[in-house]
Design a protein around this motif. Structure first.
Motif, PDB file in Angstrom:
ATOM      1  N   ASP A 197       6.273  -2.633   2.278  1.00 56.76           N
ATOM      2  CA  ASP A 197       5.596  -2.409   1.001  1.00 56.76           C
ATOM      3  C   ASP A 197       4.474  -3.418   0.790  1.00 56.76           C
ATOM      4  O   ASP A 197       3.387  -3.065   0.348  1.00 56.76           O
ATOM      5  CB  ASP A 197       6.587  -2.477  -0.162  1.00 56.76           C
ATOM      6  N   LYS A 198       4.738  -4.674   1.116  1.00 51.16           N
ATOM      7  CA  LYS A 198       3.696  -5.701   0.981  1.00 51.16           C
ATOM      8  C   LYS A 198       2.545  -5.427   1.937  1.00 51.16           C
ATOM      9  O   LYS A 198       1.386  -5.608   1.592  1.00 51.16           O
ATOM     10  CB  LYS A 198       4.270  -7.090   1.241  1.00 51.16           C
ATOM     11  N   LEU A 199       2.876  -5.007   3.132  1.00 53.26           N
ATOM     12  CA  LEU A 199       1.852  -4.714   4.126  1.00 53.26           C
ATOM     13  C   LEU A 199       0.973  -3.558   3.671  1.00 53.26           C
ATOM     14  O   LEU A 199      -0.251  -3.627   3.761  1.00 53.26           O
ATOM     15  CB  LEU A 199       2.483  -4.412   5.479  1.00 53.26           C
ATOM     16  N   LYS A 200       1.588  -2.502   3.149  1.00 49.86           N
ATOM     17  CA  LYS A 200       0.814  -1.364   2.636  1.00 49.86           C
ATOM     18  C   LYS A 200      -0.113  -1.806   1.515  1.00 49.86           C
ATOM     19  O   LYS A 200      -1.292  -1.459   1.497  1.00 49.86           O
ATOM     20  CB  LYS A 200       1.744  -0.261   2.132  1.00 49.86           C
ATOM     21  N   GLU A 201       0.419  -2.584   0.589  1.00 46.49           N
ATOM     22  CA  GLU A 201      -0.374  -3.082  -0.546  1.00 46.49           C
ATOM     23  C   GLU A 201      -1.537  -3.942  -0.073  1.00 46.49           C
ATOM     24  O   GLU A 201      -2.665  -3.796  -0.550  1.00 46.49           O
ATOM     25  CB  GLU A 201       0.542  -3.888  -1.475  1.00 46.49           C
ATOM     26  N   LEU A 202      -1.285  -4.805   0.872  1.00 50.24           N
ATOM     27  CA  LEU A 202      -2.314  -5.685   1.408  1.00 50.24           C
ATOM     28  C   LEU A 202      -3.442  -4.896   2.062  1.00 50.24           C
ATOM     29  O   LEU A 202      -4.620  -5.171   1.833  1.00 50.24           O
ATOM     30  CB  LEU A 202      -1.703  -6.650   2.422  1.00 50.24           C
ATOM     31  N   ILE A 203      -3.095  -3.915   2.845  1.00 49.78           N
ATOM     32  CA  ILE A 203      -4.094  -3.114   3.541  1.00 49.78           C
ATOM     33  C   ILE A 203      -4.953  -2.330   2.555  1.00 49.78           C
ATOM     34  O   ILE A 203      -6.168  -2.270   2.687  1.00 49.78           O
ATOM     35  CB  ILE A 203      -3.419  -2.190   4.573  1.00 49.78           C
ATOM     36  N   ILE A 204      -4.311  -1.763   1.540  1.00 47.83           N
ATOM     37  CA  ILE A 204      -5.061  -1.020   0.528  1.00 47.83           C
ATOM     38  C   ILE A 204      -5.966  -1.955  -0.259  1.00 47.83           C
ATOM     39  O   ILE A 204      -7.144  -1.659  -0.470  1.00 47.83           O
ATOM     40  CB  ILE A 204      -4.099  -0.263  -0.406  1.00 47.83           C
ATOM     41  N   ASP A 205      -5.421  -3.102  -0.694  1.00 51.27           N
ATOM     42  CA  ASP A 205      -6.202  -4.070  -1.477  1.00 51.27           C
ATOM     43  C   ASP A 205      -7.378  -4.638  -0.695  1.00 51.27           C
ATOM     44  O   ASP A 205      -8.429  -4.922  -1.259  1.00 51.27           O
ATOM     45  CB  ASP A 205      -5.319  -5.215  -1.974  1.00 51.27           C
ATOM     46  N   SER A 206      -7.206  -4.809   0.602  1.00 52.95           N
ATOM     47  CA  SER A 206      -8.275  -5.381   1.407  1.00 52.95           C
ATOM     48  C   SER A 206      -9.377  -4.366   1.700  1.00 52.95           C
ATOM     49  O   SER A 206     -10.456  -4.734   2.149  1.00 52.95           O
ATOM     50  CB  SER A 206      -7.718  -5.939   2.717  1.00 52.95           C
ATOM     51  N   GLY A 207      -9.077  -3.096   1.485  1.00 52.54           N
ATOM     52  CA  GLY A 207     -10.071  -2.053   1.719  1.00 52.54           C
ATOM     53  C   GLY A 207     -10.209  -1.649   3.177  1.00 52.54           C
ATOM     54  O   GLY A 207     -11.127  -0.920   3.536  1.00 52.54           O
ATOM     55  N   VAL A 208      -9.305  -2.108   4.002  1.00 51.03           N
ATOM     56  CA  VAL A 208      -9.356  -1.779   5.424  1.00 51.03           C
ATOM     57  C   VAL A 208      -9.119  -0.288   5.629  1.00 51.03           C
ATOM     58  O   VAL A 208      -9.807   0.364   6.396  1.00 51.03           O
ATOM     59  CB  VAL A 208      -8.314  -2.611   6.212  1.00 51.03           C
ATOM     60  N   ILE A 209      -8.128   0.242   4.913  1.00 53.57           N
ATOM     61  CA  ILE A 209      -7.772   1.659   5.002  1.00 53.57           C
ATOM     62  C   ILE A 209      -7.506   2.148   3.582  1.00 53.57           C
ATOM     63  O   ILE A 209      -6.922   1.433   2.765  1.00 53.57           O
ATOM     64  CB  ILE A 209      -6.521   1.873   5.871  1.00 53.57           C
ATOM     65  N   GLY A 210      -7.897   3.358   3.303  1.00 53.23           N
ATOM     66  CA  GLY A 210      -7.696   3.936   1.985  1.00 53.23           C
ATOM     67  C   GLY A 210      -6.242   4.259   1.695  1.00 53.23           C
ATOM     68  O   GLY A 210      -5.413   4.380   2.598  1.00 53.23           O
ATOM     69  N   LYS A 211      -5.946   4.431   0.413  1.00 51.62           N
ATOM     70  CA  LYS A 211      -4.581   4.688  -0.039  1.00 51.62           C
ATOM     71  C   LYS A 211      -4.001   5.967   0.569  1.00 51.62           C
ATOM     72  O   LYS A 211      -2.848   5.992   0.992  1.00 51.62           O
ATOM     73  CB  LYS A 211      -4.571   4.782  -1.564  1.00 51.62           C
ATOM     74  N   ALA A 212      -4.791   7.026   0.641  1.00 49.40           N
ATOM     75  CA  ALA A 212      -4.306   8.296   1.188  1.00 49.40           C
ATOM     76  C   ALA A 212      -3.964   8.164   2.669  1.00 49.40           C
ATOM     77  O   ALA A 212      -2.944   8.690   3.130  1.00 49.40           O
ATOM     78  CB  ALA A 212      -5.346   9.390   0.985  1.00 49.40           C
ATOM     79  N   GLU A 213      -4.811   7.447   3.415  1.00 41.59           N
ATOM     80  CA  GLU A 213      -4.548   7.253   4.843  1.00 41.59           C
ATOM     81  C   GLU A 213      -3.309   6.394   5.067  1.00 41.59           C
ATOM     82  O   GLU A 213      -2.523   6.652   5.979  1.00 41.59           O
ATOM     83  CB  GLU A 213      -5.740   6.617   5.533  1.00 41.59           C
ATOM     84  N   VAL A 214      -3.136   5.380   4.233  1.00 40.81           N
ATOM     85  CA  VAL A 214      -1.949   4.523   4.344  1.00 40.81           C
ATOM     86  C   VAL A 214      -0.695   5.359   4.099  1.00 40.81           C
ATOM     87  O   VAL A 214       0.288   5.249   4.831  1.00 40.81           O
ATOM     88  CB  VAL A 214      -2.029   3.332   3.360  1.00 40.81           C
ATOM     89  N   ALA A 215      -0.734   6.214   3.089  1.00 39.86           N
ATOM     90  CA  ALA A 215       0.413   7.072   2.793  1.00 39.86           C
ATOM     91  C   ALA A 215       0.715   8.009   3.960  1.00 39.86           C
ATOM     92  O   ALA A 215       1.884   8.226   4.304  1.00 39.86           O
ATOM     93  CB  ALA A 215       0.158   7.865   1.524  1.00 39.86           C
ATOM     94  N   GLN A 216      -0.328   8.548   4.571  1.00 37.98           N
ATOM     95  CA  GLN A 216      -0.143   9.450   5.706  1.00 37.98           C
ATOM     96  C   GLN A 216       0.472   8.711   6.900  1.00 37.98           C
ATOM     97  O   GLN A 216       1.391   9.211   7.545  1.00 37.98           O
ATOM     98  CB  GLN A 216      -1.472  10.072   6.108  1.00 37.98           C
ATOM     99  N   ILE A 217      -0.035   7.523   7.177  1.00 36.56           N
ATOM    100  CA  ILE A 217       0.483   6.728   8.296  1.00 36.56           C
ATOM    101  C   ILE A 217       1.932   6.332   8.039  1.00 36.56           C
ATOM    102  O   ILE A 217       2.777   6.384   8.935  1.00 36.56           O
ATOM    103  CB  ILE A 217      -0.407   5.491   8.545  1.00 36.56           C
ATOM    104  N   TYR A 218       2.245   5.974   6.797  1.00 34.63           N
ATOM    105  CA  TYR A 218       3.611   5.598   6.436  1.00 34.63           C
ATOM    106  C   TYR A 218       4.555   6.792   6.626  1.00 34.63           C
ATOM    107  O   TYR A 218       5.657   6.646   7.162  1.00 34.63           O
ATOM    108  CB  TYR A 218       3.660   5.100   4.997  1.00 34.63           C
ATOM    109  N   SER A 219       4.095   7.964   6.224  1.00 32.78           N
ATOM    110  CA  SER A 219       4.893   9.179   6.377  1.00 32.78           C
ATOM    111  C   SER A 219       5.156   9.478   7.856  1.00 32.78           C
ATOM    112  O   SER A 219       6.287   9.827   8.241  1.00 32.78           O
ATOM    113  CB  SER A 219       4.166  10.353   5.723  1.00 32.78           C
TER     114      SER A 219
END
Length: 66
Positions: A6-28
């Motif tokens: 969860d922290k890793l997902k939040e960090l990646i989204i906050d840093s702007g490296v990957i968008g929220k939708a892409e992070v959700a897809q990768i997590y899925s």
């Protein structure tokens, strides 16, 4: 030490490296394949191993040595 997913997902989204939708897809995809989020993130090619290590080091407060 490792970050929890969860922290890793939040960090990646906050840093702007990957968008929220892409992070959700990768997590899925990680859940479907029964692998860690970090492993699927690297396998997707959306982030380089060094970049992931830098982000983790930053959050954990440890210096990153290249």
């Amino acid at each position: 030490m490792q970050l929890n997913e969860d922290k890793l997902k939040e960090l990646i989204i906050d840093s702007g490296v990957i968008g929220k939708a892409e992070v959700a897809q990768i997590y899925s995809e990680a859940r479907k394949k029964k692998v860690t989020f970090a492993a699927e993130l690297l396998a997707s090619g959306k982030i380089a191993p060094d970049e992931l290590a830098r982000l983790e080091a930053y959050v954990l407060g440890i210096p990153f040595v290249d």
